[in-house]
Design a protein around this motif. Structure first.
Motif, short mmCIF file in Angstrom:
data_model
loop_
_atom_site.label_atom_id
_atom_site.label_comp_id
_atom_site.label_asym_id
_atom_site.label_seq_id
_atom_site.Cartn_x
_atom_site.Cartn_y
_atom_site.Cartn_z
N GLY A 47 0.98 -1.06 0.13
CA GLY A 47 0.18 -0.02 -0.07
C GLY A 47 0.85 1.30 -0.05
N PRO A 48 0.11 2.46 0.36
CA PRO A 48 0.82 3.61 0.31
C PRO A 48 1.96 3.85 1.35
N GLY A 49 1.53 3.19 2.50
CA GLY A 49 2.43 3.43 3.49
C GLY A 49 2.04 4.68 4.43
N ARG A 50 1.09 5.35 3.88
CA ARG A 50 0.90 6.87 4.49
C ARG A 50 -0.51 7.20 3.77
N ARG A 51 -1.24 8.06 4.62
CA ARG A 51 -2.68 8.43 4.31
C ARG A 51 -2.34 9.63 2.89
N LEU A 52 -3.04 9.09 1.96
CA LEU A 52 -2.87 9.88 0.74
C LEU A 52 -3.86 10.95 0.77
N GLY A 53 -3.30 12.20 0.67
CA GLY A 53 -4.20 13.56 0.53
C GLY A 53 -4.67 13.90 -0.86
N ALA A 55 -2.76 15.85 -2.85
CA ALA A 55 -1.51 15.97 -3.51
C ALA A 55 -1.04 14.79 -4.23
N GLY A 56 -0.06 14.99 -4.90
CA GLY A 56 0.85 13.91 -5.56
C GLY A 56 0.73 13.70 -7.16
N ARG A 57 1.85 13.41 -7.65
CA ARG A 57 1.85 13.63 -9.20
C ARG A 57 1.50 11.89 -9.61
N ARG A 58 1.73 10.93 -8.93
CA ARG A 58 1.60 9.62 -9.39
C ARG A 58 -0.20 9.39 -9.17
N PRO A 59 -0.90 8.48 -9.80
CA PRO A 59 -2.09 8.28 -9.43
C PRO A 59 -2.40 7.51 -8.25
N HIS A 60 -3.09 7.82 -6.97
CA HIS A 60 -3.37 7.27 -6.03
C HIS A 60 -3.66 5.72 -6.06
N GLY A 61 -4.30 5.53 -7.24
CA GLY A 61 -4.63 3.99 -7.37
C GLY A 61 -3.34 3.08 -7.77
N LEU A 62 -2.27 3.59 -8.27
CA LEU A 62 -1.33 2.71 -8.46
C LEU A 62 -0.61 2.34 -6.88
N TRP A 63 -0.61 3.09 -6.17
CA TRP A 63 -0.07 2.99 -4.66
C TRP A 63 -0.63 1.68 -4.00
N HIS A 64 -2.04 1.47 -4.21
CA HIS A 64 -2.52 0.20 -3.62
C HIS A 64 -2.15 -1.01 -4.28
N TYR A 65 -1.45 -1.06 -5.17
CA TYR A 65 -0.71 -2.13 -5.88
C TYR A 65 0.81 -2.37 -6.01
N ARG A 66 1.27 -1.42 -4.78
CA ARG A 66 2.74 -1.40 -4.76
C ARG A 66 3.13 -2.64 -4.05
N SER A 67 4.11 -3.34 -4.76
CA SER A 67 4.39 -4.55 -4.02
C SER A 67 6.13 -4.84 -4.44
N PRO A 68 6.92 -4.59 -3.72
CA PRO A 68 8.16 -4.95 -3.69
C PRO A 68 8.58 -6.28 -4.18
N GLY A 69 7.74 -7.08 -3.40
CA GLY A 69 8.04 -8.54 -3.76
C GLY A 69 7.62 -8.89 -4.97
N LEU A 70 6.62 -8.50 -5.60
CA LEU A 70 6.43 -8.74 -7.10
C LEU A 70 7.28 -8.20 -7.93
N ALA A 71 7.72 -6.96 -7.50
CA ALA A 71 8.68 -6.27 -8.67
C ALA A 71 10.13 -7.29 -8.55
N THR A 72 10.57 -7.76 -7.40
CA THR A 72 11.56 -8.51 -7.18
C THR A 72 11.48 -9.83 -7.91
N ALA A 73 10.27 -10.38 -7.98
CA ALA A 73 10.14 -11.77 -8.60
C ALA A 73 10.15 -11.58 -10.06
N LEU A 74 9.61 -10.41 -10.67
CA LEU A 74 9.71 -9.98 -12.08
C LEU A 74 11.28 -9.94 -12.44
N GLY A 75 11.91 -9.29 -11.74
CA GLY A 75 13.54 -9.11 -12.02
C GLY A 75 14.11 -10.29 -12.05
N THR A 76 13.80 -11.26 -11.07
CA THR A 76 14.61 -12.66 -10.98
C THR A 76 14.05 -13.30 -11.93
#
Length: 376
Positions: A47-53, A55-76
């Motif tokens: 998730g976003p790790g903080r309350r989304l107000g 402001a922000g340049r990136r779509p807030h919808g992206l933050w709810h699908y944030r997964s470092p584990g998935l990114a690492t698996a794709l790189g592997t």
């Protein structure tokens, strides 16, 4: 439904490994893997790790699908397992496109920036005076702007972009290119067909869809506040509510003529019953698979134009269009009193599904485009 259908279509001509956002333990259950035709791994979102107000340049919808584990698996996998094609489901997952080193396809179930931009357009005058509704409208307008900017960033990253209808294609073709954007319809499960003994009677109104999806919650509130009281007084109809998730707004569960069934493992018995599907959506995007399923099963449909968008339906032939609560009441009562119209809509709707919305036919198009992108 569309995501599972896509995976099954891809698995008919390729070895598919599915990486998803979700519960890792749930992904290991046999019933989840059964019938997919693919291996599957799931990774929790942090998730976003903080309350989304606001402001922000990136779509807030992206933050709810944030997964470092998935990114690492794709790189592997990029290093260890050569991949011919990466298939991304929904724009929120396109944030991971930089982690794959192969041609890619993006499937869109809705155009996010168009969806968020439409929210304020469907507010009533009273809602526009509400501070809560005004704040929601501001947030939607800002999110629409963020997703529009993100759309521009995605240009050139995908060899093909799938959309659900011609309206969505017209929105994206100027950004991604006419030759890149393909209309790929939703498919209906082969088991959902009209029975030869289908009744012409209408005894209940069906509200069908995810209960925790805000547009569905808003549509249900509209129905129970402005449509159901008149139907209840003027007919013997019941209301049946089907869908997974926890309701975002209270439902009249104490009304003996309202059946709240929640999630059902098989929807065909409901669609085969003596009822009609009502889709009172005012805000949406993409396509309503519930309408296709109802048409395939021979159930008559009453819907707003937004609810039926991208399906190519003809009012009066495949369904009845109703925009206001008064029009919905009129259409429902008309069907309850006209068995011949029910039968006519059932025949035309089921024929349309057989001709244009079966996964077998759609799968051939998916294979052709995906092979072209991979080879290119």
């Amino acid at each position: 439904v569309r995501a599972c259908g896509m995976v099954r279509c891809l698995s008919r001509f390729a070895s598919v490994h599915l990486l998803a956002i979700g519960d890792p333990d749930a992904a290991r259950r046999p019933e989840v893997r059964e019938g997919l035709g693919a291996s599957i791994e799931a990774f929790p979102a942090i998730g976003p790790g903080r309350r989304l107000g606001l402001a922000g340049r990136r779509p807030h919808g992206l933050w709810h699908y944030r997964s470092p584990g998935l990114a690492t698996a794709l790189g592997t996998r990029r290093v260890e397992t050569p991949t011919d094609l990466a298939f991304f489901e929904e724009a929120v997952m396109a944030q991971y496109a930089g982690f794959v080193g192969c041609p890619a396809v993006l499937d869109r179930q809705k155009i996010e920036w168009a969806y968020h931009a439409s929210v304020r357009r469907f507010l009533t005058p009273a809602e526009r005076l509400s501070p809560q509704a005004w704040l929601r409208a501001v947030r939607s307008r800002l999110e629409a702007s963020r997703f529009r900017r993100f759309e521009q960033e995605l240009r050139g990253r995908f060899g093909a972009v799938f959309v659900l209808g011609e309206g969505d294609r017209r929105l994206l073709a100027p950004i991604h290119g006419e030759e890149v954007v393909h209309v790929v319809a939703n498919g209906v499960d082969a088991r959902i067909r009209m029975s030869a003994s289908r009744t012409r009677e209408v005894r209940f109104v069906l509200l069908y869809g995810s209960l925790d999806y805000p547009p569905n919650a808003e549509a249900q509130e509209l129905y129970f506040r402005r449509v159901w009281p008149a139907l209840r007084a003027a007919s013997s109809l019941d209301t049946v509510v089907v869908g997974h998730g926890r309701p975002l707004r209270p439902l009249p569960t104490r009304d003996p003529r309202v059946q709240f069934r929640g999630f059902v493992p098989e929807v065909l018995p409901v669609l085969s019953g003596p009822g009609l599907l009502l889709v009172p959506l005012r805000v949406g995007g993409g396509i309503r698979n519930k309408i296709l399923e109802a048409l395939g099963a021979g159930m008559p449909v009453v819907s707003t134009g937004v609810g039926a968008e991208n399906l190519g339906l003809v009012d009066g032939r495949h369904y009845l269009q109703a925009e206001s609560p008064a029009q919905m009441i009129e259409a429902v009562l008309r069907l309850a009193r006209d068995p011949a119209l029910v039968a006519s809509l059932a025949r035309a709707g089921s024929r349309l599904v057989e001709e244009s919305f079966r996964w077998e036919r759609i799968g051939q198009q998916i294979e052709s485009v995906c092979r072209g992108v991979a080879e290119g």
